[in-house]
Design a protein around this motif. Structure first.
Motif, PDB file in Angstrom:
ATOM      1  N   CYS A 335     -10.680 -12.964  22.346  1.00 64.46           N
ATOM      2  CA  CYS A 335      -9.689 -12.986  21.270  1.00 64.46           C
ATOM      3  C   CYS A 335     -10.190 -12.135  20.112  1.00 64.46           C
ATOM      4  O   CYS A 335     -11.396 -11.930  19.973  1.00 64.46           O
ATOM      5  N   PRO A 336      -9.277 -11.697  19.236  1.00 63.95           N
ATOM      6  CA  PRO A 336      -9.740 -10.897  18.094  1.00 63.95           C
ATOM      7  C   PRO A 336     -10.625 -11.735  17.167  1.00 63.95           C
ATOM      8  O   PRO A 336     -10.356 -12.909  16.939  1.00 63.95           O
ATOM      9  N   LYS A 337     -11.651 -11.091  16.651  1.00 64.84           N
ATOM     10  CA  LYS A 337     -12.513 -11.748  15.664  1.00 64.84           C
ATOM     11  C   LYS A 337     -11.754 -11.898  14.350  1.00 64.84           C
ATOM     12  O   LYS A 337     -11.905 -12.888  13.642  1.00 64.84           O
ATOM     13  N   LEU A 338     -10.987 -10.849  14.035  1.00 64.23           N
ATOM     14  CA  LEU A 338     -10.352 -10.829  12.715  1.00 64.23           C
ATOM     15  C   LEU A 338      -8.927 -10.303  12.808  1.00 64.23           C
ATOM     16  O   LEU A 338      -8.654  -9.340  13.529  1.00 64.23           O
ATOM     17  N   PHE A 339      -8.030 -10.949  12.072  1.00 61.89           N
ATOM     18  CA  PHE A 339      -6.669 -10.428  11.942  1.00 61.89           C
ATOM     19  C   PHE A 339      -6.461 -10.083  10.471  1.00 61.89           C
ATOM     20  O   PHE A 339      -6.664 -10.926   9.587  1.00 61.89           O
ATOM     21  N   ILE A 340      -6.080  -8.833  10.211  1.00 57.43           N
ATOM     22  CA  ILE A 340      -5.937  -8.382   8.823  1.00 57.43           C
ATOM     23  C   ILE A 340      -4.452  -8.325   8.464  1.00 57.43           C
ATOM     24  O   ILE A 340      -3.652  -7.725   9.186  1.00 57.43           O
ATOM     25  N   ILE A 341      -4.116  -8.948   7.342  1.00 57.06           N
ATOM     26  CA  ILE A 341      -2.720  -8.906   6.881  1.00 57.06           C
ATOM     27  C   ILE A 341      -2.674  -8.120   5.569  1.00 57.06           C
ATOM     28  O   ILE A 341      -3.227  -8.565   4.557  1.00 57.06           O
ATOM     29  N   PRO A 342      -2.055  -6.945   5.570  1.00 60.23           N
ATOM     30  CA  PRO A 342      -1.958  -6.187   4.327  1.00 60.23           C
ATOM     31  C   PRO A 342      -0.793  -6.730   3.475  1.00 60.23           C
ATOM     32  O   PRO A 342       0.240  -7.094   4.006  1.00 60.23           O
ATOM     33  N   LEU A 343      -1.022  -6.756   2.160  1.00 62.60           N
ATOM     34  CA  LEU A 343       0.057  -7.185   1.261  1.00 62.60           C
ATOM     35  C   LEU A 343       0.462  -5.997   0.421  1.00 62.60           C
ATOM     36  O   LEU A 343      -0.313  -5.532  -0.406  1.00 62.60           O
ATOM     37  N   GLY A 344       1.637  -5.464   0.676  1.00 55.80           N
ATOM     38  CA  GLY A 344       2.119  -4.330  -0.111  1.00 55.80           C
ATOM     39  C   GLY A 344       1.704  -3.015   0.524  1.00 55.80           C
ATOM     40  O   GLY A 344       0.702  -2.927   1.253  1.00 55.80           O
TER      41      GLY A 344
END
Ligand code: HAM
Length: 427
Positions: A335-344
């Motif tokens: 599974c992914p270690k990290l999920f990045i959510i950009p804001l804007g």
């Protein structure tokens, strides 16, 4: 237009919501294939890949004109040059064709091969029988010692062991050499002749053409007569008998339980001496999880030198179905270690650069490209089982500080862009 998948075939997908379809899940297939690659490497077998189609003659000559595969089940077509071609129904004949064509017996010290390939048989549709199935097979060429027989059987048995499969039955038999089979053929015909009219239609045809195949008929109208027919093992010549006895004693020496089954003849005509099949109760009527045997005459019959060989094939569908039937747990997929959510929109480029930086360091990471609402993006991170999640907006970029959320525990901690890699790896 909704074009359905052909009958007897299936897709292997990363997601199957219905638990009864779990055996088609691609993570399960990847797991089996990785164990196969490990075990074949441990036993010194090398991978071979042959074309999906071959000249039809390879199979009619190789598998036998009277076998079910050749008479009823081959996907045969004329190509645009009017040559008859057939989708590979099994893997042994193609491996022999490749071996001979490239003269590997002269030019290469490698004589032990394995393959994981789709096979095509126009079967009547029923549970456990597919028109495209997948086989892991091995072929060991050039050695006629009983150790070679037992190495091949042990590899298959050990594969099932490594996968955690239990309660299997190994059936073994010897179908002897051509002269012992010839002797037994008339004994068998004499024993069955009084019942000929009552045998199944298939067996009536086989009575003249290939009476040995009647032995492993599953048809109830044949079975009642088979219990009392003589055993082929009593008609083996001395060499075949010695060979079979040594195979049995080697199996005992390495503690592989087996039962001798004098009715086991297998459905392909190329076999001689040792034949074997492994059955699993979880599979129902199609209970053969794998099978194989010696085929010392095949290479010569295809125009090559007189070289002995032995191998097996095991259906990956049936392996996975047996494992699921025995509630064997599969390892969790990566599974992914990290999920990045950009804001804007301003943060997207920075997040994208961060994503690539992590991946260049071999860290499994993903990012939301679709601009989902924060709640939905978090939910998605959960669905893909991301270990951590971080939301990056203008504030994070300006301060250089990030909040890292551990998805399972819900705990959060503060880190920096510089420390991010260390923080998620050290965990
Ligand atoms: P086979 O017994 O025809 O042997 O097939 C091997 C295995 O493939 C079977 O035990 C079963 O697990 C699987 N299998 C066969 N047909 C189907 C089907 N229609 N649907 C699902 N699974 C199936 C051979 O093919 C030989 N070439 C094996 C061999 C290799 N002998 C010597 N070397």
């Amino acid at each position: 237009m909704n074009i359905p998948i052909p009958k007897g075939t299936f897709d292997i997908l990363p997601q199957y919501p219905d638990p009864k379809d779990l055996w088609r899940h691609s993570d399960l297939w990847a797991h089996i294939e990785s164990v196969i690659r490990q075990i074949t490497s441990d036993y010194g077998f090398k991978e071979i890949r042959t074309p999906v189609f071959e000249r039809t003659e390879l199979f009619t000559r190789g598998i036998g004109e009277t076998s079910d595969i050749v008479t009823k089940e081959m996907y045969t077509f004329l190509d645009k040059g009017n040559r008859s071609m057939t989708l590979r129904p099994e893997g042994t004949a193609p491996v022999m064709r490749a071996f001979l064509e490239k003269k590997l017996h002269i030019s290469s010290p490698i004589t032990k091969f394995f393959y994981v390939s789709p096979m095509f048989r126009y079967e009547r549709q029923q549970a456990g029988r597919y028109r495209q199935h997948h086989q892991f097979g091995v072929e060991a060429i050039g050695n006629n010692s009983p150790e070679q027989d037992v190495e091949v059987i042990d590899l298959l048995y050990n594969l099932y062991n490594r996968l955690g499969i239990k309660n299997l039955t190994l059936h073994i038999n010897s179908v002897g050499n051509a002269s012992s089979r010839e002797k037994f053929r008339s004994v068998l015909q004499n024993a069955l002749r009084p019942h000929l009219a009552e045998l199944s239609d298939d067996s009536k045809i086989r009575f003249e053409k290939n009476p040995l195949r009647i032995l492993d008929s599953k048809d109830p109208s044949d079975k009642k007569f088979l219990a009392s027919v003589p055993s082929i093992l009593e008609y083996l010549d001395e060499e075949c008998r010695d060979n079979f006895e040594t195979v049995c004693s080697l199996l005992k020496a390495i503690r592989i339980p087996f039962t001798t089954n004098a009715h086991l003849v297998r459905g392909l005509d190329y076999y001689n001496k040792t034949v074997f099949e492994i059955t699993a109760n979880e599979l129902g009527a199609q209970n053969s999880i794998g099978g194989g045997g010696r085929y010392d005459g095949l290479i010569k019959s295809l125009g090559g030198p007189d070289l002995p060989a032995i191998g097996f094939g095991t259906g990956i569908e049936r392996v996975i179905q047996t494992m699921l039937g025995q509630d064997i747990e599969f390892p969790a997929p990566p599974c992914p270690k990290l999920f990045i959510i950009p804001l804007g929109s301003a943060a997207r480029e920075r997040c994208f650069c961060e994503l690539q930086r992590l991946r260049r360091l071999n860290i499994a990471a993903e990012m939301d490209f679709s601009g989902k609402k924060l709640k939905n993006a978090m939910r998605y991170a959960n669905t893909i089982n991301a270990e951590y999640c971080t939301v990056i907006g203008d504030t994070e970029i300006e301060s250089g500080k990030l909040e890292l959320k551990h998805m399972n525990s819900g705990e959060t901690r503060t880190t920096t862009f510089e420390e991010l890699t260390k923080d998620i790896i050290d965990d």
